[in-house]
Design an enzyme around this catalytic site. Structure first.
Site: not given
Ligand code: GRF
Length: 219
Positions: A13-15, A84, A101, A103, A144, A173
């Site tokens: 969940g870093s994004n 995923l 999404n 990627h 994708d 990202e």
């Molecule tokens: C990210 O690189 C995303 O694009 C990919 O998996 C990674 C997930 O990272 N699908 P996080 O869970 O957001 O840290």
């Protein structure tokens, strides 16, 4: 008006965290719901610590369950951030053009079912590609494949390992995805990003026109 956003995650969940930091109170978009297919997704803690409703889907393939949830929270934009699983087709149809999404490659390269996490970066290294990057795209029925909204390039360095490359791509990202969400909030729907705010020394994103790719190529 504030755009109501749901974020779907499967892991760290870093994004999600980057999005939450980019959207302080009063921002044009607000994350009002976090969804996961996995009870153990560490990223759920980012939502819970901020008192944002965080739900684990009892069955991620159940379209009716998804739709009930998205309607209950009046979601206008669904962001897949390290989610995923395939979003069920009836959900894609009901929210067409409103699901995005991120990627960690320059799609259509290194995308498709099973291409996630370190596998993507390992494949990039094995291919000998000199650059990779990040793609934010609309979600359709195939992993994708949907129209590209934004891409940022990241050079592959001579001594890169999959882990080092993954870390540099992730940094990009964390800026490109919030930029795409803010652009969506400004326009009222996801839109191509003309210029991304990503470091010019590391990457330069060019004007984008939505383009569809052939089937076959998500995460
Ligand atoms: C990210 O690189 C995303 O694009 C990919 O998996 C990674 C997930 O990272 N699908 P996080 O869970 O957001 O840290």
């Amino acid at each position: 008006m504030t755009m109501r956003v749901a974020v779907a995650i499967s892991g760290r969940g870093s994004n999600l965290d980057a999005l939450l930091r980019a959207l302080p109170p009063g921002a044009p978009a607000e994350i009002v719901l976090v969804v996961s297919d996995r009870t153990a997704a560490a990223g759920l803690a980012h939502a819970r610590s901020r008192k944002i409703p965080a739900t684990v889907l009892p069955d991620p393939a159940d379209a009716a369950g998804w739709l009930d949830l998205l309607r209950q929270y009046r979601i206008e934009l669904l962001v897949l951030a390290g989610y995923l699983r395939l979003v069920p087709a009836p959900v894609v149809a009901a929210y067409r053009g409103r699901i995005i999404n991120t990627h960690p490659s320059l799609l259509p390269a290194f995308g498709g079912k099973g291409m996630y996490g370190e596998r993507v970066h390992q494949a990039v290294l094995e291919s000998g590609a000199r650059e990779t990057g990040v793609t934010v795209h609309l979600v359709d029925e195939v992993y994708d494949r949907g129209a590209v909204l934004a891409q940022s390039r990241v050079p592959v360095l001579r001594d890169d390992t999959a882990q080092r490359l993954a870390a540099r791509v992730l940094e990009v990202e964390h800026r490109l995805l919030p930029a795409a969400v803010l652009a969506a909030a400004a326009a009222g729907r996801p839109v191509p990003i003309e210029e991304s705010p990503v470091d010019s020394h590391q990457s330069r994103s060019r004007a984008k026109t939505p383009n569809s790719r052939p089937p076959g190529s998500n995460s």
